[in-house]
Structures are given as C-alpha cells and as structure tokens.
Design an enzyme around this catalytic site. Structure first.
Site, PDB file in Angstrom:
ATOM      1  N   SER A 164       0.804  -1.226   0.000  1.00 39.57           N
ATOM      2  CA  SER A 164       0.000   0.000   0.000  1.00 39.57           C
ATOM      3  C   SER A 164       0.841   1.282   0.000  1.00 39.57           C
ATOM      4  CB  SER A 164      -0.958   0.009   1.192  1.00 39.57           C
ATOM      5  OG  SER A 164      -1.917  -1.003   1.013  1.00 39.57           O
ATOM      6  N   THR A 193      -5.481  -3.086   8.091  1.00 38.40           N
ATOM      7  CA  THR A 193      -5.428  -4.427   7.517  1.00 38.40           C
ATOM      8  C   THR A 193      -5.422  -5.480   8.616  1.00 38.40           C
ATOM      9  OG1 THR A 193      -4.371  -5.798   5.850  1.00 38.40           O
ATOM     10  CG2 THR A 193      -2.899  -4.449   7.159  1.00 38.40           C
ATOM     11  N   LYS A 226      -9.451  -5.228  11.232  1.00 37.53           N
ATOM     12  CA  LYS A 226     -10.596  -4.659  10.508  1.00 37.53           C
ATOM     13  C   LYS A 226     -11.891  -4.655  11.329  1.00 37.53           C
ATOM     14  CE  LYS A 226      -8.765  -5.397   5.917  1.00 37.53           C
ATOM     15  NZ  LYS A 226      -8.913  -5.964   4.588  1.00 37.53           N
ATOM     16  N   ALA A 244     -14.602 -16.892   6.266  1.00 41.58           N
ATOM     17  CA  ALA A 244     -15.699 -16.213   6.966  1.00 41.58           C
ATOM     18  C   ALA A 244     -15.157 -15.099   7.855  1.00 41.58           C
ATOM     19  CB  ALA A 244     -16.488 -17.233   7.793  1.00 41.58           C
ATOM     20  N   GLY A 245     -14.031 -14.510   7.454  1.00 44.93           N
ATOM     21  CA  GLY A 245     -13.443 -13.406   8.227  1.00 44.93           C
ATOM     22  C   GLY A 245     -13.903 -12.059   7.690  1.00 44.93           C
ATOM     23  N   GLY A 246     -13.160 -11.028   8.033  1.00 38.28           N
ATOM     24  CA  GLY A 246     -13.511  -9.657   7.628  1.00 38.28           C
ATOM     25  C   GLY A 246     -13.548  -9.498   6.117  1.00 38.28           C
ATOM     26  N   ARG A 269     -13.526 -23.275   7.306  1.00 41.44           N
ATOM     27  CA  ARG A 269     -12.949 -24.348   8.122  1.00 41.44           C
ATOM     28  C   ARG A 269     -13.764 -24.511   9.407  1.00 41.44           C
ATOM     29  NH1 ARG A 269      -7.004 -23.289  10.361  1.00 41.44           N
ATOM     30  NH2 ARG A 269      -8.150 -21.511  11.171  1.00 41.44           N
TER      31      ARG A 269
HETATM   32  P1  ATR Z   1      -9.611 -11.384   7.452  1.00 44.72           P
HETATM   33  O1  ATR Z   1     -10.112 -10.200   8.193  1.00 44.72           O
HETATM   34  O2  ATR Z   1      -8.427 -11.100   6.580  1.00 44.72           O
HETATM   35  O3  ATR Z   1     -10.661 -12.106   6.687  1.00 44.72           O
HETATM   36  P2  ATR Z   1      -9.787 -13.180   9.677  1.00 44.72           P
HETATM   37  O4  ATR Z   1     -10.985 -12.473  10.134  1.00 44.72           O
HETATM   38  O5  ATR Z   1      -8.720 -13.531  10.670  1.00 44.72           O
HETATM   39  O6  ATR Z   1      -9.016 -12.377   8.557  1.00 44.72           O
HETATM   40  O7  ATR Z   1     -10.262 -14.502   8.890  1.00 44.72           O
HETATM   41  C1  ATR Z   1      -9.352 -15.455   8.436  1.00 44.72           C
HETATM   42  C2  ATR Z   1     -10.078 -16.512   7.576  1.00 44.72           C
HETATM   43  O8  ATR Z   1      -9.092 -17.420   7.082  1.00 44.72           O
HETATM   44  C3  ATR Z   1     -11.067 -17.342   8.354  1.00 44.72           C
HETATM   45  O9  ATR Z   1     -12.122 -17.728   7.499  1.00 44.72           O
HETATM   46  C4  ATR Z   1     -10.214 -18.576   8.733  1.00 44.72           C
HETATM   47  O10 ATR Z   1     -10.951 -19.746   8.987  1.00 44.72           O
HETATM   48  P3  ATR Z   1     -11.456 -20.076  10.490  1.00 44.72           P
HETATM   49  O11 ATR Z   1     -12.692 -19.240  10.692  1.00 44.72           O
HETATM   50  O12 ATR Z   1     -11.739 -21.523  10.485  1.00 44.72           O
HETATM   51  O13 ATR Z   1     -10.327 -19.698  11.398  1.00 44.72           O
HETATM   52  C5  ATR Z   1      -9.436 -18.755   7.477  1.00 44.72           C
HETATM   53  N1  ATR Z   1      -8.242 -19.551   7.691  1.00 44.72           N
HETATM   54  C6  ATR Z   1      -7.114 -19.152   8.305  1.00 44.72           C
HETATM   55  N2  ATR Z   1      -6.201 -20.153   8.298  1.00 44.72           N
HETATM   56  C7  ATR Z   1      -6.794 -21.207   7.660  1.00 44.72           C
HETATM   57  C8  ATR Z   1      -6.372 -22.526   7.313  1.00 44.72           C
HETATM   58  N3  ATR Z   1      -5.150 -22.974   7.629  1.00 44.72           N
HETATM   59  N4  ATR Z   1      -7.237 -23.318   6.632  1.00 44.72           N
HETATM   60  C9  ATR Z   1      -8.456 -22.871   6.292  1.00 44.72           C
HETATM   61  N5  ATR Z   1      -8.921 -21.639   6.602  1.00 44.72           N
HETATM   62  C10 ATR Z   1      -8.090 -20.814   7.268  1.00 44.72           C
END
Ligand code: ATR
Length: 481
Positions: A239, A282, A286, A347-349, A370
């Site tokens: 960025s 980031t 978020k 399912a994160g931000g 997951r």
């Molecule tokens: P962001 O805001 O960037 O979306 P986050 O809110 O921390 O970050 O979300 C991370 C996402 O990556 C989640 O969907 C997480 O899955 P979980 O809800 O099961 O934790 C997913 N994720 C992170 N590491 C993973 C892995 N090794 N395998 C599958 N999904 C993963």
C-alpha cells in the site's frame, strides 16, 4: 532538513567505494563501519575519500557492532582515521571517557557524535538521557533504541517531540520503529540511517532507494501530512507504494508509512500526536478498530469490517473501500453477477466485504469455512447458504461454481504451499478469484488455471480499494496513468 545517511558494511575499502559509487540514490552522508572492515583496510583509512561527509564508526559488540577486540587498538584506528582528514564525524559511545581522541577530533574539525544504544527498549526519560550524554557543546548526541510495542512507540514520539528543535540523532529500531526512520525530519533528527540490506548494520534499515522513491524522504518537512497503514504483520504491504506514488504525481505534501500495531487505543494516541489524517486498516484489525471510532458509515455497520479511517475535525471516521475494491475487478473480468452462483471460501472480515458486495450485485452465495460455526453466523447475517470447507461439500460447491472466491490467508506466506480447495476437481468452467496478490498465483489459482479456469488475483482489488482510500484521505482522484 534531515539527511539521508548510508551505512557501509563491506569488508574492504575497495568494496565500500564500489558500493558507494553504484548507489542510485544520492545520499547526504556516509557512515563507514570499521567493525566490518578487514584489518588491512582498517589501517588504510586514508584511501577512503568520497564527495560527501563521512562518519567514522568502530562499533563494539555490546553496542550492536561486530568488534570485540582490544580497546586500545580500536581507539588507535579511530585516531589514525581522524588524522587522515577524510572524515567529518566520529561516533564515540556514551561510556567512552574524554581523552586525547576528543582533542584530536576538535583540532581536525571532526564533529563527535556521542551515541548510546538500547536494544532492550525505549528507556524512561529518553529525551533527558539523550541531551545529557553530550560531553562538549559541539557534540551531536545520538540515541538508537529498540521499539518493541506501540506503547514504546508512543513514548518514543513523546520524548522525541519534546526535543524536536535540539540538534540530535534519534531513531527507533525494529519493525515498530521503522516509521521513525521515515519521519526523522518530523522529530528533528539530524539524519536517518539506510543501508544496502536490512538487518546487517542495524535492525530496520531501508535502502536509500526505498526511503527516497517509495517514502519520498527528501520531501518530508515539518508540515508534511502523515498517512499510514496499521496491521500485524504489516511490513510486507504494498500500500505505501500505491499511495506515495499518487502523492508524488499530484505534488501533494504527504507521506504514507507502515505502523506495526499491537494495541489499537495506543495507536490512536500515536495517530493524534503525529496529526495523522487517515490510515488504512489491515489484518487483523478490521473488526477490532470499529468500537474505537467516533463514527462509521452504513457500509461498515453492515459489513462489520472497516479498512479505512479518516480524521475529520479531530474525529475518527470508519469507512470500507474493500467491497468496492473487491467487486469492481470481478465485474470487469467476469461480467454481470446477477443470478450467478458463487462460492466464497472464508468467513473473516474480507469474506464479509465480499459477501456484502456479491449480495448487492444479486449473486446467490454459498459460504465455505474451516470453522463451520463462523460460516453459519455469516450465512444467517446475509441470508445465504453455508457448508464446511472439506470434501463433504464438493457437490454443493459444484452447484455454486460460476465463480469461486478465496478470501482467507491460505496460499499466502507462510501458507503458500496450501490449497484450501485441494479436495475439489475443477471442470475448467469456473471463474476463480483469489484476493491474495503475493504470490501472484496461489496454489488455488494455479490448479484452476491448469484445469482451464479463468483466474483473477487480488492485485486489482488492492489498487482499487487503495484508489478509494486515496480520495477519502486527500480529496483527489487517484492519478491513474
Ligand atoms: P480477514 O479479516 O483477513 O478475513 P480473519 O478475520 O482472521 O481475517 O479470517 C481469516 C479466515 O481465514 C477465516 O475464514 C479462517 O478460517 P477459520 O474461521 O476456520 O479460522 C481462514 N483460515 C485461516 N487459516 C486457515 C487454514 N489454515 N485453513 C483454512 N482456513 C483458514
């Protein structure tokens, strides 16, 4: 104006001269680190003659250097160096008593930089301590301190600003301190150190090219607007390249710098102190930034994630440019999404912003995650379908396979060897969109491409969300050329 100082850490005078002569960015000062030189070069310091002032430094191990030999030899080499008349400064540590070395330096017109290093953290009363180490009124005091947290960064800036008008060198080491090296002029540091590679001379150096061309170091003055990005980790972010390039093209007096953060409330104090006009947010902040803001847009409320904060009349306002950044490249590359069946991995931000945008465009969505509870929560919020991210869901994915969107950090360092959809066989008709931009092609995209799928990575999303932020931060459209 704070000077750009290049630290030479080669083994011989010849190599030092070669590195200096090949520098692409003009530097103001050079520091010759005698502790990196071989003995032959240490006794030939008259051979190092260049067209900018040079600091002579022979750093001991205890102060972060390489030398752990005889002290008499060290002082003798420094004396010989001063006698050559080739050097403008000599760095002498705080604990070194005043000797004939100081007198010699004075006679030869060589200024003493009186230094102290703290690799443990920011000491209490840093400002008093720093100004108190001068052993002569003409000396330049120098403090290089490790910054381990945002709390220490706050204390560093408070202390540094209290002596902003004093002549001194002050800098924070490590990732948390990186921004202090860029903002050296803002805290009245006589110079900032750079080197060929980070970590060799001191933790956190940038190259002169990066400081000058990415951060526009030479343009920063006491009025320059500071913008930034917060995250953890954050040092890999591209960025700053995008935002600073825009400021340069429009001639705006602003700089955009990274802040590694471990405490959001304390970061807001740093931001107020530096009069930061706007910052990007980031991973992983978020969601967590939202309760600390004075107000948020409806988009942020609905998505539950904020990637952009602006300062309007002292109030922090949260916005979200991720969803526009996400959807525009997809529409451009794929076309109309109305009625299309789309799978979203994660399912994160980031997934929330993607869902919000996809629903707005009229797509039918299936969430895969997951942790299935999180997928369920999101699915209920957005009124879409969900299932676990494993082979049991292959049939569901097949049904929702016009577009498959990957929003997790799986595929990015250190998870670059993992494909989150390894259990699924592409037909070649799916359109794959991974919001990761480094590496350019994740395993997920590679596998899809081999099967004949059209693919899109996150680079355009990064640009597009950045362009929107640029407009919010500066009021100007990003100068796309
Ligand atoms: P962001 O805001 O960037 O979306 P986050 O809110 O921390 O970050 O979300 C991370 C996402 O990556 C989640 O969907 C997480 O899955 P979980 O809800 O099961 O934790 C997913 N994720 C992170 N590491 C993973 C892995 N090794 N395998 C599958 N999904 C993963």
């Amino acid at each position: 104006m704070s000077r750009l100082c290049f630290v030479l850490t080669e083994n011989s005078i010849e190599e030092c001269l070669e590195v200096y002569n090949n520098l692409e960015t003009k530097v103001d000062i050079v520091e010759l680190r005698l502790d990196f030189l071989n003995e032959e070069s240490q006794s030939n310091l008259d051979k190092f003659k260049i067209d900018v002032p040079v600091i002579l430094t022979f750093r001991k191990k205890v102060d972060g250097g390489l030398y752990d030999g005889d002290e008499e030899y060290r002082l003798c080499i420094l004396k010989k160096g001063i006698e050559t008349g080739n050097y403008s400064f000599v760095d002498l540590e705080e604990d070194l008593p005043v000797t004939d070395l100081d007198t010699l330096a004075k006679d030869k017109g060589v200024r003493v930089i009186r230094s102290f290093h703290d690799f443990n953290g920011v000491p209490e009363n840093l400002a008093n301590r720093l100004m108190g180490i001068k052993k002569d009124s003409d000396e330049i005091p120098k403090a290089a301190v490790m910054i381990n947290s945002i709390k220490e960064l706050l204390s560093f800036y408070k202390e540094a600003q209290s002596i902003a008008n004093e002549e001194k060198i002050i800098l924070g080491m490590g990732n948390y301190g990186f921004n202090t090296r860029i903002l050296a002029e803002k805290i009245g540091s006589y110079l900032t150190f750079t080197s060929k590679e980070s970590g060799k001379a001191a933790p956190g150096h940038a190259t002169p090219d990066v400081l000058d061309s990415v951060y526009r170091f030479k343009n920063i003055n006491s009025d320059t607007n500071v913008m930034g990005i917060i995250g953890n980790p954050v040092m890999h972010t591209k960025s700053p390249v995008i935002h600073n390039k825009g400021y340069k093209q429009l001639g705006l007096d602003s700089t955009y710098v990274p802040f590694e953060v471990d405490d959001l409330s304390l970061f807001l104090e740093v931001a107020s102190m530096l009069d930061i006009k706007g910052f990007s947010v980031t991973v992983p902040f978020k969601n967590d930034i939202i309760p600390l803001l004075d107000s948020i847009t409806d988009g942020v409320k609905e998505i539950g994630a904020c990637n952009t904060v602006t300062n309007i009349d002292g109030k922090w306002i949260g916005e979200n440019t991720d969803y526009v950044g996400f959807i525009n490249p997809l529409i451009r590359e794929y076309g109309d999404l109305r009625g299309k069946k789309v799978s979203v991995i994660g399912a994160g931000g980031a997934a929330k912003a993607a869902l919000f945008a996809l629903k707005n465009e009229g797509a039918e969505v299936l969430i895969l995650n997951r942790t299935v509870e999180k997928a369920k929560e999101l699915a209920e919020q957005f009124n879409v379908k969900y299932c676990p991210l494993n082979s049991e869901s292959a049939e569901d994915i097949k049904e929702y396979s016009d577009v498959i969107v990957q929003t997790t950090n799986v595929g990015m360092h250190p998870l670059e060897h993992i494909d989150p959809l390894s259990f699924y066989n592409f037909t070649g008709n799916e359109f794959l969109y991974d919001i990761i931009y480094a590496p350019e092609e994740t395993l997920f995209l590679k596998k899809g491409k081999e099967a004949g799928c059209k693919i899109l990575n996150g680079w355009d999303m990064l640009l597009e969300q950045g362009y929107r932020q640029f407009k919010l931060f500066t009021g100007y459209d990003y100068p796309i050329k």
